[in-house]
Design a protein around this motif. Structure first.
Motif, short mmCIF file in Angstrom:
data_model
loop_
_atom_site.label_atom_id
_atom_site.label_comp_id
_atom_site.label_asym_id
_atom_site.label_seq_id
_atom_site.Cartn_x
_atom_site.Cartn_y
_atom_site.Cartn_z
N ARG A 83 0.92 -1.17 -0.13
CA ARG A 83 -0.01 0.01 0.06
C ARG A 83 0.72 1.41 -0.04
O ARG A 83 1.76 1.24 0.99
CB ARG A 83 -0.92 -0.20 1.47
CG ARG A 83 -1.66 1.19 1.46
CD ARG A 83 -2.35 0.86 2.72
NE ARG A 83 -3.27 2.06 3.01
CZ ARG A 83 -4.43 2.41 2.63
NH1 ARG A 83 -5.05 1.47 2.13
NH2 ARG A 83 -5.25 3.37 2.84
N TYR A 97 -6.07 6.40 -7.46
CA TYR A 97 -5.73 5.95 -6.01
C TYR A 97 -6.99 6.67 -5.01
O TYR A 97 -6.80 6.78 -3.82
CB TYR A 97 -4.54 6.64 -5.54
CG TYR A 97 -3.38 5.80 -5.92
CD1 TYR A 97 -3.30 4.27 -5.42
CD2 TYR A 97 -2.16 6.09 -7.00
CE1 TYR A 97 -2.44 3.64 -5.87
CE2 TYR A 97 -1.31 5.33 -7.17
CZ TYR A 97 -1.27 4.04 -6.63
OH TYR A 97 -0.27 3.16 -7.14
N ARG A 98 -8.19 6.60 -5.83
CA ARG A 98 -9.29 7.08 -4.81
C ARG A 98 -9.29 5.93 -3.54
O ARG A 98 -9.73 6.59 -2.37
CB ARG A 98 -10.56 7.05 -5.51
CG ARG A 98 -11.56 8.05 -4.96
CD ARG A 98 -12.91 8.22 -5.84
NE ARG A 98 -12.41 9.08 -6.83
CZ ARG A 98 -12.59 9.09 -8.32
NH1 ARG A 98 -13.37 7.82 -8.78
NH2 ARG A 98 -12.68 10.00 -9.21
N SER A 99 -9.26 4.97 -3.93
CA SER A 99 -9.60 4.01 -2.62
C SER A 99 -8.55 4.07 -1.56
O SER A 99 -8.70 3.45 -0.37
CB SER A 99 -9.37 2.59 -3.27
OG SER A 99 -7.97 2.40 -3.56
N GLY A 132 -8.20 6.64 0.15
CA GLY A 132 -9.08 7.20 1.22
C GLY A 132 -8.59 8.88 1.46
O GLY A 132 -8.97 9.55 2.30
#
Ligand SMILES: Cc1ncc(COP(=O)(O)O)c(C=O)c1O
Length: 375
Positions: A99, A320-322, A324
């Motif tokens: 990540r 890369y919205r996921s 957060g």
């Protein structure tokens, strides 16, 4: 007179005969994928950097990704980098299954802020990737001190910093690995895609050589699941012709930057800061200005080639919205992205061209004065 953003044709003209001969030699020997030309370039590039080993790979993204794989990074791990970079830095982390965790940049150097790095470290942090953005190294002394306190390896993204130095150390030689891109527009550019990893670790060198070649420890015996990440013979031959000219080309970029600084001293633009410990190689000469988009439009109309590196920080990219993050997560990177304007920068740029760029920029800044503010 038009001023291009970059002129590769002009850069290659004086080397044309040597380049043609080097390519012909590869064709005559059919050493197209890996092979002796790559091995020779690896030795020469390692010597240029002052590193024991260089491993030629397919591109800069491979250099980063394979470095992380060689360090054992995988699912469940976090890797800290900056949001002010090219997408590839984060992609390399994601393609290990790890990540990306971002930490903001410093307001004047545009590189990883050590104080923000410290705050972003968790028990899952398994690597740190400082990015030597625009050709200036991140504050490696502070970053390495934090990294070693936490026992976390550092992978340098030196894709924009061939020949940059800090306190006498070459970019790429301070971390566990240093990753380079030889994309054509880079300070050292191939005739297509190419990259390299430098390291002082014999173990990492061996891991990288296996991983870039389908995980083969010997032909058709696969100890690992690797990848096709080899460098082409033709790219290595081209890079061998160009490498001896890199230092002179970087010196010319530095001279151009000095002239830009001088001529822009009285303009409402923030010029790049070269810190005392750094030898900046100006892959990109980015100023920060208010009303950037309008000024870019006016300069383009006037025939001045400009760029934006980069208009959207990585944490705000839809891809890369996921993760957060949102607007306001990294205020310095966001402010910089809104104000950055990259001016023409290449070794063959002339003094007259630089004066023309600056005159035109000053005219545009004056035209937009009512709303202009230094970003
Ligand atoms: C900072 C940075 N990292 C990584 C890369 C990826 O390199 P490549 O395009 O050779 O894969 C680039 C190239 O543009 C870069 O500028």
């Amino acid at each position: 007179m038009k001023v291009p953003f970059i002129d590769l044709k002009l850069h290659h003209q004086p080397l044309r005969e040597q380049l043609d001969a080097a390519i012909a030699e590869v064709v005559d020997s059919s050493a197209f994928a890996g092979g002796p030309f790559v091995a020779k370039f690896e030795q020469e590039f390692a010597a240029f950097c002052g590193a024991p080993f260089a491993i030629g790979v397919g591109n800069g993204t491979d250099a980063l990704w394979l470095s992380l794989l060689a360090l054992g990074i995988g699912p469940g791990d976090e890797v800290i980098t900056v949001p002010s970079t090219f997408m590839a830095t984060a992609e390399a982390i994601s393609f290990c299954g790890a990540r990306p965790v971002f930490a903001d940049i410093e307001d004047r150097t545009y590189t990883l802020d050590p104080a923000q790095l410290e705050k972003a470290i968790t028990p899952r942090t398994k690597a740190i990737i400082p990015v030597h953005l625009f050709g200036q190294m991140a504050d490696m002394k502070a970053i390495l001190a934090i990294a070693s306190r936490h026992g976390i390896p550092v992978v340098e993204d030196a894709c924009q910093a061939h020949g940059a130095r800090q306190d006498g150390h070459a970019a790429g030689t301070l971390g566990a690995t240093g990753c380079f891109s030889f994309y054509p527009g880079k300070n050292l550019g191939a005739f297509g895609e190419a990259g390299a990893v430098v390291t002082s670790s014999p173990e990492l060198k061996q891991r990288l050589e296996v991983l870039r070649d389908h995980g083969q420890s010997r032909k058709y015996f696969h100890s690992d699941i690797g990848w096709n990440g080899r460098m082409d013979g033709i790219q290595a031959a081209v890079l061998r012709v160009k490498l001896p000219h890199l230092k002179a080309a970087n010196d010319r970029r530095r001279a151009h930057a000095r002239l830009y600084h001088e001529l822009l001293a009285d303009a409402s633009a923030t010029t790049p800061l070269e810190t005392a410990h750094n030898h900046h190689v100006y892959h990109v000469y980015a100023v920060r200005i208010g009303e950037r988009d309008h000024i870019l439009e006016s300069l383009t109309r006037a025939g001045i080639g400009c760029g934006i590196h980069y208009p959207v920080p990585i944490h705000l990219q839809p891809a890369y919205r996921s993760l957060g993050y949102g607007l306001g997560s990294f205020p310095v990177a966001e402010r910089c992205a809104a104000g950055f304007l990259s001016l023409p920068m290449f070794p063959e740029l002339t003094t007259d061209q630089i004066r023309m760029v600056v005159d035109e920029l000053k005219t545009c800044l004056a035209g937009h004065q009512p709303h202009a503010c230094v970003a």
